[in-house]
Design an enzyme around this catalytic site. Sequence first.
Site, PDB file in Angstrom:
ATOM      1  N   ASP A 200       0.834  -1.208   0.000  1.00  0.00           N
ATOM      2  CA  ASP A 200       0.000   0.000   0.000  1.00  0.00           C
ATOM      3  C   ASP A 200       0.867   1.256   0.000  1.00  0.00           C
ATOM      4  OD1 ASP A 200      -2.192  -1.662   0.263  1.00  0.00           O
ATOM      5  OD2 ASP A 200      -2.524  -1.225   2.392  1.00  0.00           O
TER       6      ASP A 200
ATOM      7  N   SER B  84      -0.791  -1.665  11.805  1.00  0.00           N
ATOM      8  CA  SER B  84      -1.737  -1.116  12.791  1.00  0.00           C
ATOM      9  C   SER B  84      -2.477  -2.188  13.573  1.00  0.00           C
ATOM     10  CB  SER B  84      -2.756  -0.214  12.079  1.00  0.00           C
ATOM     11  OG  SER B  84      -3.546  -0.981  11.197  1.00  0.00           O
TER      12      SER B  84
ATOM     13  N   ASP C 267     -10.399  -5.522   8.351  1.00  0.00           N
ATOM     14  CA  ASP C 267      -9.634  -6.776   8.353  1.00  0.00           C
ATOM     15  C   ASP C 267      -9.340  -7.215   9.785  1.00  0.00           C
ATOM     16  OD1 ASP C 267      -9.558  -6.654   5.568  1.00  0.00           O
ATOM     17  OD2 ASP C 267      -7.734  -5.452   5.579  1.00  0.00           O
TER      18      ASP C 267
ATOM     19  N   THR D  88      -7.367   2.231   7.498  1.00  0.00           N
ATOM     20  CA  THR D  88      -6.908   1.096   6.674  1.00  0.00           C
ATOM     21  C   THR D  88      -6.777  -0.154   7.546  1.00  0.00           C
ATOM     22  OG1 THR D  88      -5.538   2.681   5.483  1.00  0.00           O
ATOM     23  CG2 THR D  88      -5.152   0.361   5.006  1.00  0.00           C
TER      24      THR D  88
ATOM     25  N   GLY E  94     -18.028   1.391  10.174  1.00  0.00           N
ATOM     26  CA  GLY E  94     -17.057   2.415  10.535  1.00  0.00           C
ATOM     27  C   GLY E  94     -17.278   2.917  11.954  1.00  0.00           C
TER      28      GLY E  94
HETATM   29  P1  ATP Z   1     -10.875  -1.755   5.722  1.00  0.00           P
HETATM   30  O1  ATP Z   1     -11.526  -2.073   4.403  1.00  0.00           O
HETATM   31  O2  ATP Z   1      -9.937  -0.606   5.653  1.00  0.00           O
HETATM   32  O3  ATP Z   1     -10.250  -2.942   6.377  1.00  0.00           O
HETATM   33  P2  ATP Z   1     -13.605  -1.398   6.554  1.00  0.00           P
HETATM   34  O4  ATP Z   1     -14.105  -0.222   5.784  1.00  0.00           O
HETATM   35  O5  ATP Z   1     -13.966  -2.755   6.063  1.00  0.00           O
HETATM   36  O6  ATP Z   1     -12.051  -1.281   6.737  1.00  0.00           O
HETATM   37  P3  ATP Z   1     -14.915  -0.192   8.789  1.00  0.00           P
HETATM   38  O7  ATP Z   1     -16.362  -0.347   8.632  1.00  0.00           O
HETATM   39  O8  ATP Z   1     -14.342   1.151   8.499  1.00  0.00           O
HETATM   40  O9  ATP Z   1     -14.148  -1.335   8.017  1.00  0.00           O
HETATM   41  O10 ATP Z   1     -14.505  -0.525  10.267  1.00  0.00           O
HETATM   42  C1  ATP Z   1     -14.520  -1.831  10.849  1.00  0.00           C
HETATM   43  C2  ATP Z   1     -14.675  -1.671  12.349  1.00  0.00           C
HETATM   44  O11 ATP Z   1     -13.620  -0.853  12.841  1.00  0.00           O
HETATM   45  C3  ATP Z   1     -15.969  -0.965  12.736  1.00  0.00           C
HETATM   46  O12 ATP Z   1     -17.044  -1.882  12.839  1.00  0.00           O
HETATM   47  C4  ATP Z   1     -15.570  -0.347  14.083  1.00  0.00           C
HETATM   48  O13 ATP Z   1     -15.695  -1.288  15.121  1.00  0.00           O
HETATM   49  C5  ATP Z   1     -14.084  -0.006  13.871  1.00  0.00           C
HETATM   50  N1  ATP Z   1     -13.954   1.406  13.448  1.00  0.00           N
HETATM   51  C6  ATP Z   1     -13.897   1.885  12.178  1.00  0.00           C
HETATM   52  N2  ATP Z   1     -13.824   3.241  12.171  1.00  0.00           N
HETATM   53  C7  ATP Z   1     -13.827   3.620  13.461  1.00  0.00           C
HETATM   54  C8  ATP Z   1     -13.784   4.892  14.133  1.00  0.00           C
HETATM   55  N3  ATP Z   1     -13.735   6.025  13.451  1.00  0.00           N
HETATM   56  N4  ATP Z   1     -13.804   4.895  15.494  1.00  0.00           N
HETATM   57  C9  ATP Z   1     -13.850   3.748  16.205  1.00  0.00           C
HETATM   58  N5  ATP Z   1     -13.893   2.520  15.634  1.00  0.00           N
HETATM   59  C10 ATP Z   1     -13.902   2.454  14.283  1.00  0.00           C
HETATM   60  O1  RIB Z   2      -8.701  -3.690   3.740  1.00  0.00           O
HETATM   61  C1  RIB Z   2      -7.623  -2.788   3.609  1.00  0.00           C
HETATM   62  C2  RIB Z   2      -6.791  -3.172   2.425  1.00  0.00           C
HETATM   63  O2  RIB Z   2      -7.565  -3.049   1.260  1.00  0.00           O
HETATM   64  C3  RIB Z   2      -5.583  -2.305   2.203  1.00  0.00           C
HETATM   65  O3  RIB Z   2      -4.459  -2.736   2.929  1.00  0.00           O
HETATM   66  C4  RIB Z   2      -5.406  -2.310   0.695  1.00  0.00           C
HETATM   67  O4  RIB Z   2      -4.352  -3.099   0.273  1.00  0.00           O
HETATM   68  C5  RIB Z   2      -6.729  -2.837   0.140  1.00  0.00           C
HETATM   69  O5  RIB Z   2      -6.589  -4.069  -0.426  1.00  0.00           O
END
Ligand code: ATP
Ligand code: RIB
Length: 312
Positions: free
Chosen positions: A16, A296, A257, A253, A227
């Site tokens: 990334d 992270s 996951d 990010t 989120g």
């Molecule tokens: P990624 O694709 O980057 O792995 P995502 O978009 O699939 O992430 P999100 O919905 O953003 O996942 O977040 C997953 C979990 O992380 C949420 O259900 C929540 O518990 C936690 N989280 C995300 N954003 C926040 C925030 N701003 N504050 C606190 N917790 C958060």
């Molecule tokens: O879920 C987060 C990941 O989605 C990033 O690390 C990026 O590589 C994308 O695949």
Amino acid sequence: MKEQPKVLIVGSINMDMIFYGPHGSGMKLNGSLVFDSVGYYCGGKGSNQAAAAARLGADVYLVSALGNDTEGKRMMDELEKNKVHLDFVSVLDDTHTGICGIYMMKDGSYVGTNVWGANDRIMPEMVEQALDSQSFDMIMMQLEMPLETVYRTYEIAAKRGIPVILDAGPAKSIPLERLRGIFMVSPNEAETEALTGITVTDEKTAFLAAQSIWQETQAQYVLLKLGGMGSYLYDGREGRIYPACKVDFIDTTGAGDTFTAALMIRLCDGEKMENAIRYATVAAGICVSRKGGISSVPEKEEVELQMKKEPA
Ligand code: ATP
Ligand code: RIB
């Protein structure tokens, strides 16, 4: 005491490049977007989930592919450092390691631009080989690889009675019939909208979206990741919001996951669903307070310590 969970992650590896921007959508100067800083991080949905599962205490095997290049070597080193088994990761000479450019805004929203490279060559036979080699408690996969591999992974696992979680990212509108009976489908907000056409803004729209995915898949659980709003669990009868932790986020990010991997590990440990979600929420809360994908992901001890501080 239960043995260490053994899990298989089937999914992508990416290097990334994350651009950290000002509030809003970046400052536009002479046709280019200007951001504050940039960093290279080991990421990719498959590798983030594999590293998260390993740091949180599981014995983890990854099925994936990467290029015979600098990025691939760095990813291999990082995954090895995290004790992820790489026996089923193909190193390919005729393509490159997956690359993802992420434009991270200060409000937590981001845009990802992805070149799949080797991830496009993650094949069902690789999954079969891994499953023939030993038994697994659970499998987790995402959509950053050929769709046929997603479907076949579920079909092969179902025959062997292994529960499968689909972390439904990145956002794609895909037919879900071949996933009928899957253990869990878990999309984030954008992925939910791509799958259902429903924008989730509150508990009512979360219910409608989760119900729509459930009707198509008959999954045991649909778990929406929302989120900063938290997550929403639906089991085919009723749904419930699990609020996120209150944290000063800097980079989301890998939050999804970390969340899904943490949930999987606690379920493998025999934990009840609501306790597993609570644990996953705390792990993801730590993740969003740090930069990068794998970098992270918290260690098990950190999550346990933070669990004691969080209100129930
Ligand atoms: P990624 O694709 O980057 O792995 P995502 O978009 O699939 O992430 P999100 O919905 O953003 O996942 O977040 C997953 C979990 O992380 C949420 O259900 C929540 O518990 C936690 N989280 C995300 N954003 C926040 C925030 N701003 N504050 C606190 N917790 C958060
Ligand atoms: O879920 C987060 C990941 O989605 C990033 O690390 C990026 O590589 C994308 O695949």
